[in-house]
Structure formats: structure tokens, C-alpha cells
Design a protein around this motif. Structure first.
Motif, PDB file in Angstrom:
ATOM      1  N   LYS A  86     -10.841  -1.491  -4.581  1.00 24.22           N
ATOM      2  CA  LYS A  86     -10.541  -2.755  -5.278  1.00 24.22           C
ATOM      3  C   LYS A  86      -9.040  -3.049  -5.236  1.00 24.22           C
ATOM      4  O   LYS A  86      -8.237  -2.153  -4.964  1.00 24.22           O
ATOM      5  CB  LYS A  86     -10.983  -2.651  -6.734  1.00 24.22           C
ATOM      6  CG  LYS A  86     -12.486  -2.575  -6.862  1.00 24.22           C
ATOM      7  CD  LYS A  86     -12.899  -2.623  -8.320  1.00 24.22           C
ATOM      8  CE  LYS A  86     -14.409  -2.553  -8.422  1.00 24.22           C
ATOM      9  NZ  LYS A  86     -14.834  -1.912  -9.657  1.00 24.22           N
ATOM     10  N   LEU A  87      -8.693  -4.264  -5.607  1.00 23.31           N
ATOM     11  CA  LEU A  87      -7.277  -4.633  -5.628  1.00 23.31           C
ATOM     12  C   LEU A  87      -6.639  -4.271  -6.961  1.00 23.31           C
ATOM     13  O   LEU A  87      -7.283  -4.357  -8.013  1.00 23.31           O
ATOM     14  CB  LEU A  87      -7.108  -6.138  -5.395  1.00 23.31           C
ATOM     15  CG  LEU A  87      -7.584  -6.690  -4.045  1.00 23.31           C
ATOM     16  CD1 LEU A  87      -7.245  -8.174  -3.940  1.00 23.31           C
ATOM     17  CD2 LEU A  87      -6.959  -5.927  -2.879  1.00 23.31           C
ATOM     18  N   VAL A  88      -5.378  -3.912  -6.907  1.00 25.14           N
ATOM     19  CA  VAL A  88      -4.564  -3.739  -8.112  1.00 25.14           C
ATOM     20  C   VAL A  88      -4.268  -5.152  -8.629  1.00 25.14           C
ATOM     21  O   VAL A  88      -4.213  -6.108  -7.846  1.00 25.14           O
ATOM     22  CB  VAL A  88      -3.264  -2.969  -7.751  1.00 25.14           C
ATOM     23  CG1 VAL A  88      -2.336  -2.846  -8.935  1.00 25.14           C
ATOM     24  CG2 VAL A  88      -3.615  -1.595  -7.184  1.00 25.14           C
ATOM     25  N   ILE A 125       1.208  -6.111  -9.067  1.00 21.59           N
ATOM     26  CA  ILE A 125       1.664  -6.146  -7.663  1.00 21.59           C
ATOM     27  C   ILE A 125       2.855  -7.095  -7.501  1.00 21.59           C
ATOM     28  O   ILE A 125       3.831  -6.779  -6.810  1.00 21.59           O
ATOM     29  CB  ILE A 125       0.503  -6.593  -6.731  1.00 21.59           C
ATOM     30  CG1 ILE A 125      -0.559  -5.496  -6.635  1.00 21.59           C
ATOM     31  CG2 ILE A 125       1.007  -6.971  -5.347  1.00 21.59           C
ATOM     32  CD1 ILE A 125      -0.181  -4.297  -5.800  1.00 21.59           C
ATOM     33  N   GLY A 168       0.834  -1.210   0.000  1.00 17.23           N
ATOM     34  CA  GLY A 168       0.000   0.000   0.000  1.00 17.23           C
ATOM     35  C   GLY A 168       0.867   1.259   0.000  1.00 17.23           C
ATOM     36  O   GLY A 168       0.630   2.201  -0.761  1.00 17.23           O
ATOM     37  N   GLY A 187       0.327  -6.113   3.961  1.00 26.06           N
ATOM     38  CA  GLY A 187      -0.624  -5.822   2.876  1.00 26.06           C
ATOM     39  C   GLY A 187      -0.375  -6.676   1.641  1.00 26.06           C
ATOM     40  O   GLY A 187      -0.965  -6.455   0.590  1.00 26.06           O
TER      41      GLY A 187
HETATM   42  P1  AMP Z   1      -3.239  -0.833   2.261  1.00 25.53           P
HETATM   43  O1  AMP Z   1      -2.420   0.370   2.565  1.00 25.53           O
HETATM   44  O2  AMP Z   1      -2.477  -2.116   2.473  1.00 25.53           O
HETATM   45  O3  AMP Z   1      -4.570  -0.833   2.981  1.00 25.53           O
HETATM   46  O4  AMP Z   1      -3.565  -0.793   0.707  1.00 25.53           O
HETATM   47  C1  AMP Z   1      -4.338   0.252   0.126  1.00 25.53           C
HETATM   48  C2  AMP Z   1      -4.863  -0.164  -1.230  1.00 25.53           C
HETATM   49  O5  AMP Z   1      -3.770  -0.444  -2.101  1.00 25.53           O
HETATM   50  C3  AMP Z   1      -5.720  -1.425  -1.263  1.00 25.53           C
HETATM   51  O6  AMP Z   1      -7.076  -1.156  -0.943  1.00 25.53           O
HETATM   52  C4  AMP Z   1      -5.539  -1.882  -2.706  1.00 25.53           C
HETATM   53  O7  AMP Z   1      -6.309  -1.090  -3.597  1.00 25.53           O
HETATM   54  C5  AMP Z   1      -4.069  -1.536  -2.970  1.00 25.53           C
HETATM   55  N1  AMP Z   1      -3.182  -2.672  -2.594  1.00 25.53           N
HETATM   56  C6  AMP Z   1      -2.265  -2.704  -1.572  1.00 25.53           C
HETATM   57  N2  AMP Z   1      -1.650  -3.888  -1.516  1.00 25.53           N
HETATM   58  C7  AMP Z   1      -2.182  -4.646  -2.503  1.00 25.53           C
HETATM   59  C8  AMP Z   1      -1.996  -5.996  -2.918  1.00 25.53           C
HETATM   60  N3  AMP Z   1      -1.137  -6.815  -2.305  1.00 25.53           N
HETATM   61  N4  AMP Z   1      -2.727  -6.432  -3.993  1.00 25.53           N
HETATM   62  C9  AMP Z   1      -3.611  -5.635  -4.627  1.00 25.53           C
HETATM   63  N5  AMP Z   1      -3.856  -4.367  -4.256  1.00 25.53           N
HETATM   64  C10 AMP Z   1      -3.164  -3.866  -3.204  1.00 25.53           C
END
Ligand code: AMP
Length: 191
Positions: free
Chosen positions: A58-60, A65, A33, A87
């Protein structure tokens, strides 16, 4: 090497507890993230794609990633005590890719710290964090979407790691120090 995955829903305390683990065990920190937010700040191509996903909760894509993670991991070289993955992984293909990336380096996941917190508490925490984090996704609407994404795509990993005998269940509600005490016991058990 100590390769720790810190696992849990958005708002479960992964970032807070990662800081304490890093201070105690001297491991390197990879927060996907944080890497993505940095890409957004630098207005890169990846940043543009990531922003659209993040704002939708949503997820990338796995491909983007996994490539990004491999680069960050390579950047650390060999002289590190270990890594905390924060994450990541968030899908089964990401977990399989992590196993492969670590195996190529003669390494494996040491333990998965699973912070368990109920959804109502998570939404409350994310809204509260939004008052100071400056994160565009820390609001009630996006938090609910992020939790849906978590339950649909990420939670199956819990079972994946339970089956491998690597999942350490941590009650994620309570004082930060009590939670950290439980985490430390789980890490020391595999050290
Ligand atoms: P985080 O800071 O870990 O809550 O991540 C924030 C956002 O980044 C998530 O809601 C996803 O959109 C994206 N993201 C972070 N890590 C991933 C991952 N491992 N796979 C896919 N998307 C991710």
C-alpha cells in the motif's frame, strides 16, 4: 532546472533508467522508496509506519510523503542542475503538491517519462529482482498488491500529465539501451 518525473509501475525500470539519466544529465536523485527504506533501516517513527504500508503493497499517506519530499528537496539547496523524481508522485494530491513545491522555487516539472510495461512482465521482473534485492516487497504476493495499488491510485496520473502535455510515453520492454535512447530523446526535446 531540469525537473524530470520518472513514472511507471513497480518493476518498470525506473531505478535502472534513473541511474543512466543521473550519469548523463548530472541531476539530483530523489527516490521516495529509497528514503523510506532508509527510515526503516534507522528505525525511525516514519520508518515504522512505512514498513507496515510497504509490506502490504500500500501507499504511505500523502501527508507524510509530501512533508518528507519537501525536506529532501530543501536539503539540496539551489545549486543543482535539476532533479529526477523517482517513485513520486504516486497520487494526484502528490502531483499537485509537487507543482506547488516547485512553483515556490520558481520551477516546474519539465517532463514526465512514462515507462509502459504490461503486468505479466512486471510481476516476472519483480520476482527476479527479489532474488538479489533483499526487499521484503519483491515477492509475487506483494507484487500483485503493489500493481493493484498502482492501477487504482497511481495510473490516473498518466492522464493528469497527458492533459498537461508533459507525458512522454516510453515503451518499457526491450534492451536497457534502446529504452534509454528513447528517454534521452524525450529529455533533449524539453532541455
Ligand atoms: P518503490 O521503491 O518506489 O517501489 O517504493 C516502495 C514502497 O514505498 C511503495 O510500495 C510504497 O509503499 C512506498 N512509497 C514509495 N514512494 C511512495 C509515494 N510517493 N507515496 C506513497 N508511498 C510510497
Amino acid at each position: 532546472m531540469l525537473n524530470i518525473v520518472i513514472f511507471g509501475a513497480p518493476g518498470s525500470g525506473k531505478g535502472t533508467q534513473s541511474d543512466k539519466i543521473i550519469a548523463e544529465y548530472g541531476v539530483a536523485h530523489i527516490s521516495t522508496g529509497d528514503v523510506l527504506r532508509n527510515e526503516i533501516k534507522n528505525e525511525t517513527e516514519l520508518g515504522k509506519i512505512a514498513k507496515a504500508c510497504i509490506d502490504e503493497g500500500k501507499l504511505v499517506s500523502d501527508e507524510l510523503i509530501i512533508n518528507m519530499l519537501a525536506k529532501v528537496l530543501d536539503g539540496y539547496g539551489k545549486d543543482i542542475k535539476g532533479v529526477i523524481f523517482d517513485g513520486f508522485p504516486r497520487t494526484i494530491p502528490q502531483a499537485q503538491a509537487l507543482d506547488q513545491l516547485l512553483a515556490e522555487r520558481g520551477e516546474k516539472v519539465s517532463t514526465v517519462i512514462g515507462l509502459e510495461v504490461d503486468d505479466a512482465e512486471l510481476v516476472k521482473r519483480i520476482i527476479l529482482r527479489g532474488q538479489t534485492s533483499g526487499r521484503s516487497d519483491d515477492n509475487e504476493e506483494t507484487a500483485k498488491k503493489r500493481l493493484e495499488t498502482y492501477h487504482g491510485q497511481t495510473q490516473p496520473l498518466r492522464e493528469f500529465y497527458i492533459q498537461q502535455g508533459k507525458y512522454a510515453r516510453i515503451e518499457g520492454v526491450g534492451s536497457i539501451d534502446r529504452i534509454y535512447g528513447d528517454i534521452k530523446a524525450a529529455i533533449d526535446a524539453v532541455k
